[in-house]
Design a protein around this motif. Structure first.
Motif, PDB file in Angstrom:
ATOM      1  N   ASP A 788       1.076  -0.987   0.180  1.00 26.72           N
ATOM      2  CA  ASP A 788      -0.261  -0.205  -0.442  1.00 26.72           C
ATOM      3  C   ASP A 788       0.969   1.377   0.412  1.00 26.72           C
ATOM      4  O   ASP A 788       1.255   1.610   1.167  1.00 26.72           O
ATOM      5  N   LEU A 789       1.072   2.224  -1.344  1.00 22.30           N
ATOM      6  CA  LEU A 789       1.918   3.412  -1.322  1.00 22.30           C
ATOM      7  C   LEU A 789       1.851   4.036  -1.291  1.00 22.30           C
ATOM      8  O   LEU A 789       0.661   4.534  -2.334  1.00 22.30           O
ATOM      9  N   GLY A 790       1.871   4.871  -0.821  1.00 16.60           N
ATOM     10  CA  GLY A 790       2.042   6.422  -0.643  1.00 16.60           C
ATOM     11  C   GLY A 790       2.863   7.310  -1.952  1.00 16.60           C
ATOM     12  O   GLY A 790       3.446   5.784  -2.261  1.00 16.60           O
ATOM     13  N   GLU A 791       2.925   8.089  -2.104  1.00 17.05           N
ATOM     14  CA  GLU A 791       3.198   8.895  -3.290  1.00 17.05           C
ATOM     15  C   GLU A 791       5.509   8.948  -2.663  1.00 17.05           C
ATOM     16  O   GLU A 791       6.228   7.827  -3.804  1.00 17.05           O
ATOM     17  N   VAL A 792       4.379   8.820  -1.898  1.00 14.93           N
ATOM     18  CA  VAL A 792       6.593   9.608  -1.078  1.00 14.93           C
ATOM     19  C   VAL A 792       6.949   7.728  -0.960  1.00 14.93           C
ATOM     20  O   VAL A 792       8.069   7.914  -1.528  1.00 14.93           O
ATOM     21  N   GLU A 793       5.939   7.014  -0.497  1.00 19.28           N
ATOM     22  CA  GLU A 793       6.737   5.724  -0.407  1.00 19.28           C
ATOM     23  C   GLU A 793       7.394   5.265  -1.625  1.00 19.28           C
ATOM     24  O   GLU A 793       8.462   4.362  -1.485  1.00 19.28           O
ATOM     25  N   PHE A 794       6.855   5.415  -2.076  1.00 13.37           N
ATOM     26  CA  PHE A 794       6.623   4.473  -3.913  1.00 13.37           C
ATOM     27  C   PHE A 794       7.903   5.632  -4.538  1.00 13.37           C
ATOM     28  O   PHE A 794       9.300   4.494  -4.787  1.00 13.37           O
ATOM     29  N   ALA A 795       7.769   6.736  -4.413  1.00 14.32           N
ATOM     30  CA  ALA A 795       9.493   7.271  -4.937  1.00 14.32           C
ATOM     31  C   ALA A 795      10.604   6.867  -4.167  1.00 14.32           C
ATOM     32  O   ALA A 795      11.627   6.794  -4.370  1.00 14.32           O
ATOM     33  N   ARG A 796       9.955   6.841  -2.818  1.00 14.14           N
ATOM     34  CA  ARG A 796      11.190   6.024  -1.679  1.00 14.14           C
ATOM     35  C   ARG A 796      12.334   4.677  -2.455  1.00 14.14           C
ATOM     36  O   ARG A 796      13.336   4.443  -3.104  1.00 14.14           O
ATOM     37  N   ILE A 797      11.094   3.744  -2.778  1.00  9.84           N
ATOM     38  CA  ILE A 797      10.828   2.489  -3.161  1.00  9.84           C
ATOM     39  C   ILE A 797      12.206   3.255  -4.752  1.00  9.84           C
ATOM     40  O   ILE A 797      12.807   1.941  -5.069  1.00  9.84           O
TER      41      ILE A 797
ATOM     42  N   VAL B  13      14.303  22.015  -3.232  1.00  8.13           N
ATOM     43  CA  VAL B  13      13.750  22.652  -2.389  1.00  8.13           C
ATOM     44  C   VAL B  13      14.870  23.620  -1.202  1.00  8.13           C
ATOM     45  O   VAL B  13      16.008  22.505  -1.135  1.00  8.13           O
ATOM     46  N   GLU B  14      14.732  24.047  -0.648  1.00  9.91           N
ATOM     47  CA  GLU B  14      15.856  24.291  -0.180  1.00  9.91           C
ATOM     48  C   GLU B  14      15.355  24.204   1.419  1.00  9.91           C
ATOM     49  O   GLU B  14      14.363  24.493   2.146  1.00  9.91           O
ATOM     50  N   LEU B  15      15.745  23.694   2.483  1.00 15.89           N
ATOM     51  CA  LEU B  15      16.227  23.287   3.499  1.00 15.89           C
ATOM     52  C   LEU B  15      16.969  23.754   4.547  1.00 15.89           C
ATOM     53  O   LEU B  15      17.719  23.806   4.699  1.00 15.89           O
ATOM     54  N   VAL B  16      16.697  24.524   5.546  1.00 13.16           N
ATOM     55  CA  VAL B  16      17.613  24.941   6.697  1.00 13.16           C
ATOM     56  C   VAL B  16      17.114  24.070   7.908  1.00 13.16           C
ATOM     57  O   VAL B  16      16.378  23.666   8.394  1.00 13.16           O
ATOM     58  N   LEU B  17      18.752  23.854   8.126  1.00  4.87           N
ATOM     59  CA  LEU B  17      18.504  22.849   9.830  1.00  4.87           C
ATOM     60  C   LEU B  17      19.441  24.156   9.980  1.00  4.87           C
ATOM     61  O   LEU B  17      20.317  23.914  10.524  1.00  4.87           O
ATOM     62  N   SER B  18      18.654  23.330  11.579  1.00  3.49           N
ATOM     63  CA  SER B  18      19.590  24.637  12.657  1.00  3.49           C
ATOM     64  C   SER B  18      19.497  23.272  13.876  1.00  3.49           C
ATOM     65  O   SER B  18      18.309  22.540  14.139  1.00  3.49           O
ATOM     66  N   GLY B  19      20.444  23.627  14.710  1.00  7.43           N
ATOM     67  CA  GLY B  19      20.769  23.338  15.751  1.00  7.43           C
ATOM     68  C   GLY B  19      21.879  22.459  16.180  1.00  7.43           C
ATOM     69  O   GLY B  19      22.241  21.910  17.088  1.00  7.43           O
ATOM     70  N   LEU B  54      13.366  14.660   4.010  1.00  6.36           N
ATOM     71  CA  LEU B  54      12.251  13.389   3.435  1.00  6.36           C
ATOM     72  C   LEU B  54      13.179  12.058   3.046  1.00  6.36           C
ATOM     73  O   LEU B  54      14.120  12.382   2.250  1.00  6.36           O
ATOM     74  N   ILE B  55      12.721  10.625   3.477  1.00  8.95           N
ATOM     75  CA  ILE B  55      13.134   9.763   2.841  1.00  8.95           C
ATOM     76  C   ILE B  55      13.551   9.818   1.455  1.00  8.95           C
ATOM     77  O   ILE B  55      12.420  10.747   0.869  1.00  8.95           O
ATOM     78  N   GLY B  56      14.362   9.523   0.737  1.00 10.01           N
ATOM     79  CA  GLY B  56      13.864   9.656  -1.007  1.00 10.01           C
ATOM     80  C   GLY B  56      14.726  10.943  -1.235  1.00 10.01           C
ATOM     81  O   GLY B  56      14.691  11.093  -2.457  1.00 10.01           O
ATOM     82  N   ASP B  57      15.528  12.511  -0.318  1.00  9.81           N
ATOM     83  CA  ASP B  57      15.803  13.265  -0.863  1.00  9.81           C
ATOM     84  C   ASP B  57      16.985  12.625  -1.560  1.00  9.81           C
ATOM     85  O   ASP B  57      17.497  12.475  -0.678  1.00  9.81           O
ATOM     86  N   ARG B  91      13.501  16.524  -5.184  1.00 11.57           N
ATOM     87  CA  ARG B  91      12.564  15.480  -4.638  1.00 11.57           C
ATOM     88  C   ARG B  91      11.120  15.819  -5.701  1.00 11.57           C
ATOM     89  O   ARG B  91      11.180  16.296  -6.338  1.00 11.57           O
ATOM     90  N   PHE B  92      11.396  14.517  -5.516  1.00 11.88           N
ATOM     91  CA  PHE B  92       9.531  14.274  -6.531  1.00 11.88           C
ATOM     92  C   PHE B  92       8.226  14.657  -5.673  1.00 11.88           C
ATOM     93  O   PHE B  92       7.475  14.226  -4.686  1.00 11.88           O
ATOM     94  N   ALA B  93       7.648  15.524  -6.723  1.00 15.17           N
ATOM     95  CA  ALA B  93       6.667  15.997  -5.493  1.00 15.17           C
ATOM     96  C   ALA B  93       5.706  16.240  -7.341  1.00 15.17           C
ATOM     97  O   ALA B  93       5.766  17.277  -7.837  1.00 15.17           O
ATOM     98  N   SER B  94       4.553  15.758  -6.800  1.00 18.68           N
ATOM     99  CA  SER B  94       3.557  15.937  -8.027  1.00 18.68           C
ATOM    100  C   SER B  94       2.808  16.886  -7.675  1.00 18.68           C
ATOM    101  O   SER B  94       2.019  18.148  -8.651  1.00 18.68           O
ATOM    102  N   LEU B  95       2.124  17.085  -6.766  1.00 14.28           N
ATOM    103  CA  LEU B  95       1.737  18.693  -5.608  1.00 14.28           C
ATOM    104  C   LEU B  95       3.244  19.689  -4.900  1.00 14.28           C
ATOM    105  O   LEU B  95       3.760  18.882  -4.281  1.00 14.28           O
TER     106      LEU B  95
END
Lengths: 894, 105
Positions: A788-797, B13-19, B54-57, B91-95
């Motif tokens: 059951d994949l969300g977009e993000v998960e799928f992308a990761r995979i 995407v630009e991300l700013v981490l702090s700490g 996010l994972i996959g970035d 990052r892959f983002a359709s939205l």
């Protein structure tokens, strides 16, 4: 002789009542004062005797001796100087009365009114009557005619006395009685006329008797005046008898007047003579002066009439000066002389007229009118002279001025004109350019207007010269010469100017023509030059052609170009012709100067050279094109050759690929079977290599021939090569895959059935049947497997299975993914956990801990590779095993 | 703001981490392994998670330094940061995603 009448003592007491007074006295004197009678008798007797003695007779007794009237008549004759009627000689009374009457008539005829005197009384011897009558006679003949300054008779006599005695201070004659008592009056009278007779100064005014007697004596002795008065009588009588005094004084009058008269006469004569002499002298003077004056006029007039002009102003000025001198110095005295002459003439005439002489008639030619006319002539000449002088001077001045003006203007003009001739004769237009010529023309225009402006001046100069001529300037010859030379030069300048203009214009036209030609040359030569350059470029154009058609089109173009050559040639000739024309013009008209074309940098030589070049290039090109054509043909052959070969090999490779793919996807049979098949294929492939090599050889040839395309085949060498390599790789890979699958199968224990399931799944979701799954396929596949994949998960995979982001999932990756999920492998975490145990739960590990637990070389490996730990609680020598572990697994924990 | 998307919806995407470290994410891959540099783990509630990693970035640049792709390079760059870490990830983002402290550019 005293002629001066001193009017200061003039006493005008006696008026015209003389007669009346006399009448009154006469009436009163009917009672005659005995003293007076005595005096009168003495005086009258003496008086009568003074006259009668001329007739040679005397009277003794006045009342007796006149009774017969004879002596009376005689007396009257003597006194009047006239003849009376003959006396009657008779002794009778009536004879006496007749004679006395005759005397009385005579007296009456002399204008005397005899009042109450009758002849009878006289004949009768009436003393009073006789005295009265005698007094009347005395009055009439001795006193009446006395005229002194318009005063006559008694007053006249009195006046005379007063005049004569005026200078004597102590004498004051106011009457004929008491004034005479001191005798001084008589003495004064005597002294007045005859100072030599009496020394008046020595008289004593108080000695009346003395004075009177002295006077009586002197009068009797020297003046021929008998004593008529008695000094004692006069002195003793308070008022002496007037008539007696008057009678006696009248004798003085007559004596002195007579003496005076004689003197006067003598004087008159002297005067007359003197006047005569004077007049004569005056006349002489007049004549002399007149002569002199006339002479002077005669001398001067011609001088004044001399109208010979001098040449120079200074001479004329001198003349003027002379004239001025004449006017100022010489003439005035002459004027005066003339005036004097006139005056003297007038005076002379007047004098002559006054003195009753005939008027003066100057000698011939010396008349006043002559002098006047001569003088007039002089003056006229003078006036005319002065006018002439001034006119002349003006003329000369004007001449000088004009001459100077002429000189100035001539000089100015000559200065201006000098050098103009040279300038106009310049041939500077021979070698001038068009713009220079234009400039020269402008300059010339300016010069022409300057010239025109000077025309005026030349005319002026000529006019002045003309005037000088008319006015008869003395140096007119030089002027004329100069004027002539100026005019000649002027004409010459005019001619030169015209000539120059023509020459300039002509040259301008020629140069314009030339300019036009140049322009045309430029206009035509430029494009022509461009065309030639273009042609040269084109002809030398390195062409790279790859097809026969290209060569052919080039050749066609070249042929087309060749077709334009004749036209170009004619253009060339035309252009060169222009230049020739220019040359001709230059030669014909002798224009020197640059023959360069200002509009164009292209020379004819250039054109010629380029044209020749073009001409040589054309055949060169022909050759080149032909060569190329041949070459292209050769290339074509090569192409065909290659193509034939490639068209064989390409499909062959394709076939093999398909075979392998099919084999890979083959589900039936074991992996070993697949392997065997694949190995078989491999052999075949390897055996086919020489074909590929051969193709390579052909390809090389093609490349060497620089053939870059081949329409005879869609396969390029690269295609073939790539395909071949792909084939090799594919076969190797496929074999490898199978080997791997075998490994995995053996490693992971995947049974044949599992493998078959994976394979069929893969095959099922490989919708496109190209041996791989794309993302959608994979997604579908995963879903079908229960993910059951969300977009993000799928992308990761996707990231995991397709790390290279190729967009497709290979069977290998798929297998990996599937087996990863089910396998148990060492992961980074597990290694980290292992290290943590070794590090006794510390987040870092120390080197000696590593050495303690691990074999030395692995411990060294770790120590060397482990980064220092920089987290909380770090100590010296702390090593980060987490980072190291993740790094080992291709992961780093950050 | 330019949203860089490629045709399949990949955004930067630009991300700013702090700490400060540890940031709490795991990098995997890198040019050494001929793989893209990806974020494979993000700890829950860590600084990276707060920043929106996010994972996959795929890490594209660190602290405005564009990466060559070598993980070792990326690790060095990250380790150099003290309190703030700026990452640009692909990052892959359709939205469009608008995480609270991430900048889209």
């Amino acid at each position: 002789m005293n002629d001066s009448f001193n009017t200061s003592h003039y006493d005008n007491g006696y008026g015209q009542d003389e007669y009346m007074t006399q009448e009154d006295e006469w009436d009163r004197d009917l009672l005659l004062d005995p003293a007076w009678e005595k005096q009168q008798r003495k005086t009258f007797t003496a008086w009568c005797n003074s006259h009668l003695r001329k007739a040679g007779t005397q009277i003794e007794n006045i009342e007796e001796d006149f009774r017969n009237g004879l002596k009376l008549m005689l007396l009257l004759e003597v006194i009047s100087g006239e003849r009376l009627p003959k006396p009657d000689r008779g002794k009778m009374r009536f004879h006496k009365i007749a004679n006395v009457n005759k005397a009385l008539e005579f007296i009456t005829s002399k204008g005397v009114k005899l009042v109450s005197i009758g002849a009878e009384e006289i004949v009768d011897g009436n003393v009073k009557m006789t005295l009265g009558m005698i007094w009347t006679i005395i009055l009439r003949f001795a006193i009446q005619d006395i005229s002194v300054e318009e005063t006559s008779a008694k007053e006249g006599l009195l006046l005379w006395c007063q005049r004569k005695t005026a200078p004597y201070r102590n004498v004051n004659v106011q009457n004929f009685h008491v004034s005479w008592k001191d005798g001084l009056a008589l003495c004064a009278l005597i002294h007045r006329h005859r100072p030599d007779l009496i020394d008046y100064a020595k008289l004593n005014k108080d000695d009346h008797l003395g004075n009177l007697n002295l006077a009586f004596d002197i009068a009797e002795k020297y003046l021929d005046i008998p004593k008529m008065l008695d000094a004692e009588d006069i002195v003793n009588t308070p008022k002496p008898d007037e008539r007696a005094i008057m009678t006696y004084v009248s004798c003085f009058y007559h004596a002195f007047a007579g003496a005076e008269q004689a003197e006067t006469a003598a004087n008159r004569i002297c005067k007359v003579l003197g006047v005569n002499q004077e007049n004569e002298k005056l006349m002489e003077d007049y004549e002399r002066l007149a002569s002199e004056l006339l002479e002077w006029i005669r001398r001067t007039t011609p001088w004044l009439e001399n109208r010979v002009p001098e040449k120079t102003m200074s001479e004329m000025r001198k003349k003027l000066e002379d004239f001025r001198d004449y006017r100022r110095l010489h003439k005035p005295p002459k004027v005066q002389e003339k005036c004097q002459l006139e005056i003297s003439f007038n005076t002379l005439q007047t004098k002559l007229r006054i003195s009753n002489r005939p008027s003066f008639m100057p000698s011939e030619g010396k008349m006043v009118s002559d002098i006047a006319s001569a003088w007039q002539g002089l003056e006229q000449a003078e006036k005319g002279y002065e006018e002439w002088l001034l006119t002349e001077i003006r003329r000369l001045e004007r001449l000088d001025h004009l001459a100077e003006k002429f000189r100035q203007k001539a000089t100015t003009h000559e200065t201006w004109a000098s050098g103009k001739e040279q300038i106009l004769s310049q041939k500077d237009y021979d070698s001038a350019s068009l713009s220079e010529i234009r400039a020269l023309l402008r300059k010339h225009e300016a010069f022409e207007s300057d010239l025109a402006a000077h025309q005026d001046r030349v005319e002026q100069i000529a006019a002045i010269a003309q005037e000088l001529n008319e006015l008869d300037y003395h140096d007119v010859a030089a002027v004329n010469q100069r004027c002539q030379s100026i005019c000649d030069l002027w004409d010459h300048l005019g001619t030169l100017t015209q000539k120059r203009r023509e020459a300039l214009e002509r040259t301008e036209k020629l140069l314009e023509t030339v300019d036009q030609l140049f322009l045309e040359f430029a206009k035509r030569s430029a494009p022509f030059n461009n065309w030639m350059e273009g042609a040269m470029e084109d002809l030398q154009d390195m062409f790279i052609v790859h097809t026969i058609e290209e060569v052919q089109s080039l050749t066609a173009a070249h042929e087309q170009f060749k077709a334009t050559l004749p036209e170009a040639d004619s253009e060339r000739q035309a252009i060169l012709g222009i230049q020739n024309e220019v040359q001709k013009i230059y030669q014909n008209y002798g224009i020197r100067g640059n023959v360069t074309n200002p509009y164009s940098t292209i020379s004819t030589e250039e054109i010629v050279v380029k044209w020749d070049k073009v001409k040589t290039l054309v055949p060169q090109r022909d050759g080149a094109l032909q060569e190329e054509l041949a070459r292209q043909h050769a290339n074509e052959r090569l192409r065909r050759q290659f193509a034939a070969q490639a068209n064989l090999i390409g499909p062959w490779i394709q076939t093999r690929m398909e075979e392998i793919a099919r084999c890979a996807l083959e589900m039936g049979g074991t992996l070993e079977d697949q392997m065997t098949q694949l190995k078989q294929y491999e052999h075949v492939i390897i055996a086919y290599k020489p074909n590929v090599d051969k193709l390579e050889g052909d390809h090389q040839l093609i490349q060497e021939s620089l053939i870059f395309d081949n329409k005879h085949t869609n396969y390029t060498m690269e295609h073939i090569r790539v395909g071949w390599e792909l084939l090799l790789t594919t076969i190797a890979r496929t074999i490898n895959e199978i080997e791997t699958q075998i490994l995995i199968r053996d490693a992971k224990g995947i049974s044949q059935e599992q493998m078959h399931e994976f394979r069929s799944s893969f095959k099922h979701f490989d919708r496109k049947k190209n041996g791989v799954m794309d993302t959608d396929d994979f997604r579908a596949c995963l879903i079908s497997m229960g993910y059951d994949l969300g977009e993000v998960e799928f992308a990761r995979i996707m990231m995991l299975v397709d790390p290279s982001a190729t967009g497709v999932v290979s069977f290998q990756s798929f297998i990996d993914f599937m087996t990863r999920e089910t396998a148990d492998t060492d992961t980074a975490d597990q290694v980290v956990a292992s290290f943590r145990i070794l590090a006794t739960d510390k987040p870092y590990i120390l080197a000696d801990e590593l050495r303690r637990e691990l074999p030395p070389d692995q411990a060294d490996y770790c120590i060397m590779r482990m980064p220092p730990y920089s987290g909380p609680g770090t100590v010296a020598g702390a090593l980060d095993y987490t980072a190291f572990s993740t790094a080992l697994y291709g992961e780093s924990d950050l | 703001m330019e949203v860089l998307r490629d045709s399949r919806g990949w955004t930067h995407v630009e991300l700013v981490l702090s700490g400060g470290a540890p940031w709490g994410f795991t990098l995997k891959g890198g040019r050494e392994h001929r793989e893209p540099l990806l974020v494979t783990k993000v700890e829950e509630g860590c600084k990276a998670a707060v920043a929106g990693v996010l994972i996959g970035d795929e890490i594209v640049s660190i602290n405005a330094v564009p990466l060559t792709g070598y993980r070792q390079e990326a690790i060095s760059l990250v380790k150099r940061s003290h309190n703030a870490l700026t990452l640009v990830v692909r990052r892959f983002a359709s939205l469009p995603i608008f995480p609270c402290n991430a900048k889209l550019f």
